[in-house]
Design a protein around this motif. Structure first.
Motif, short mmCIF file in Angstrom:
data_model
loop_
_atom_site.label_atom_id
_atom_site.label_comp_id
_atom_site.label_asym_id
_atom_site.label_seq_id
_atom_site.Cartn_x
_atom_site.Cartn_y
_atom_site.Cartn_z
N TYR A 1 0.77 -1.17 0.00
CA TYR A 1 -0.20 0.02 -0.09
C TYR A 1 1.05 1.48 -0.12
CZ TYR A 1 -4.06 -2.78 0.95
OH TYR A 1 -4.99 -3.72 1.24
N GLU B 1 2.30 2.02 -3.32
CA GLU B 1 1.39 2.26 -4.25
C GLU B 1 0.32 3.46 -4.31
OE1 GLU B 1 1.17 0.82 -7.52
OE2 GLU B 1 3.01 -0.35 -7.14
N PRO C 1 0.11 6.66 -5.11
CA PRO C 1 -0.43 7.27 -6.10
C PRO C 1 -1.61 6.53 -6.80
CG PRO C 1 1.99 7.48 -6.08
CD PRO C 1 1.85 6.30 -5.11
N ALA C 2 -1.25 5.16 -7.01
CA ALA C 2 -2.14 4.49 -7.74
C ALA C 2 -3.52 4.32 -6.70
CB ALA C 2 -1.61 2.94 -8.06
N ILE C 3 -3.44 4.04 -5.55
CA ILE C 3 -4.47 3.93 -4.65
C ILE C 3 -5.34 5.18 -4.60
CG2 ILE C 3 -5.10 3.82 -2.28
CD1 ILE C 3 -2.58 1.86 -1.79
N GLU D 1 -5.71 7.19 -7.07
CA GLU D 1 -6.63 7.12 -8.03
C GLU D 1 -7.54 6.10 -8.38
OE1 GLU D 1 -4.12 6.91 -11.86
OE2 GLU D 1 -2.92 8.64 -11.40
N ASP D 2 -7.46 4.82 -7.74
CA ASP D 2 -8.27 3.90 -7.58
C ASP D 2 -8.32 3.16 -6.16
OD1 ASP D 2 -9.92 1.64 -8.18
OD2 ASP D 2 -8.54 0.69 -9.42
N ILE E 1 -8.28 -0.57 -4.94
CA ILE E 1 -7.04 -1.57 -4.66
C ILE E 1 -7.04 -1.94 -3.30
CG2 ILE E 1 -4.60 -1.44 -4.62
CD1 ILE E 1 -4.69 0.66 -7.34
N PRO F 1 6.11 -2.72 -13.17
CA PRO F 1 6.07 -1.62 -11.95
C PRO F 1 6.03 -1.59 -10.67
CG PRO F 1 3.80 -2.16 -13.06
CD PRO F 1 4.96 -3.04 -13.58
N GLY G 1 7.71 1.06 -8.33
CA GLY G 1 7.74 2.31 -7.44
C GLY G 1 9.33 2.62 -7.34
#
Length: 268
Positions: free
Chosen positions: A65, A68, A70-72, A74-75, A78, A216, A218
């Motif tokens: 977590y 990730e 930035p990805a979390i 956005e979505d 996750i 990917p 990080g």
């Protein structure tokens, strides 16, 4: 190289989960067997490993977590995916800490227990990387070399492209590390030495394999997140190795003190 290996009715057997399960079973069996040979309580070692495993799973997920974020953002969904997304370093750190807490509660000497357990951790990681290969995660860079592997559709790796099998390279390295530590531990070693060697050698291997990976995962500046953490893990390993003789002398002195007191009492 496919996630689902086979099905038994409604039960779907996936390669990643199967290899993780096999790795855990082998790791516990080896640790308990070696504990009994060394005169340690196999049940207590098993329990320390069990709580370390639970703590390791939680830590591996939390570290994922963190890497990730930035990805979390956005979505956020996750966060609800508990089947995928684990970072080995998080598992190692929290697993060892949890096992240490158990040893503290049960009044077990931590360093002898962790020295006994870390070779099993390396073996479990070896099986886990085979699982990564079957799932297609943690894949390597594109290559035209003979050893390149082309993954099929449906996995996590890019399909139809020849890639460096970084998962298999990592698996072989983990197995070799586990067996090396077991061999070295056959003779009495200073407390913390085996754990220090595990930290150092695993960190070096992980730092190097990261140059070949292309999934990917990080970054921290020019380094991948795993390479950044590897620097600190290697430093911790070097420190443990340097202090291992001191730990052994302190333990020996502590063991001698009751005997010395007993001799004085008898003389009186």
């Amino acid at each position: 190289m496919k996630s689902e290996l086979f099905s038994i009715g409604p039960l779907h057997i996936h390669g990643y989960g199967l290899m993780i399960g096999i790795g855990i079973i082998v790791a516990f069996a080896v640790a308990v067997k070696r504990a009994e040979k060394k005169g340690l309580n196999g049940d207590l070692v098993f329990n320390a490993g069990f709580f370390g495993l639970i703590g390791g799973i939680i830590g591996a997920k939390l570290m994922f977590y963190l890497t990730e974020i930035p990805a979390i953002l956005e979505d956020p969904s996750i966060l609800l995916d508990f089947a995928n997304g684990f970072v080995v370093y998080g598992g190692i750190i929290t697993g060892i800490l949890t096992a240490g807490i158990y040893c503290k509660v049960k009044k077990l000497e931590f360093l002898p227990v962790i020295d006994l357990v870390v070779p099993s951790i390396a073996l479990a990681q070896g099986f886990g990387r085979i699982g990564c290969f079957l799932a297609g995660c943690c894949y390597g860079r594109q290559t035209d070399a003979w050893y390149g592997v082309t993954f099929p559709e449906g996995g996590m790796a890019p399909a139809g492209v020849s890639l460096i099998p970084t998962q298999i390279i990592s698996s072989v390295g983990d197995f070799l590390l586990g067996f090396l530590l077991i061999v070295l531990a056959r003779k009495k070693r200073n407390r913390g030495l085996i754990t220090g060697l595990y930290f150092l050698l695993y960190a070096i291997g992980r730092f190097l394999i990261e140059f070949l990976r292309n999934d990917p995962r990080g970054n921290v500046g020019a380094l991948s997140t795993s390479q950044f953490i590897a620097i600190f893990m290697a430093a911790a390993g070097i420190l443990l190795i340097a202090l291992s003789a001191k730990f052994e002398r302190a333990a020996a002195k502590q063991e001698e003190e009751p005997g010395e007191e007993g001799e004085t009492s008898t003389a009186d």
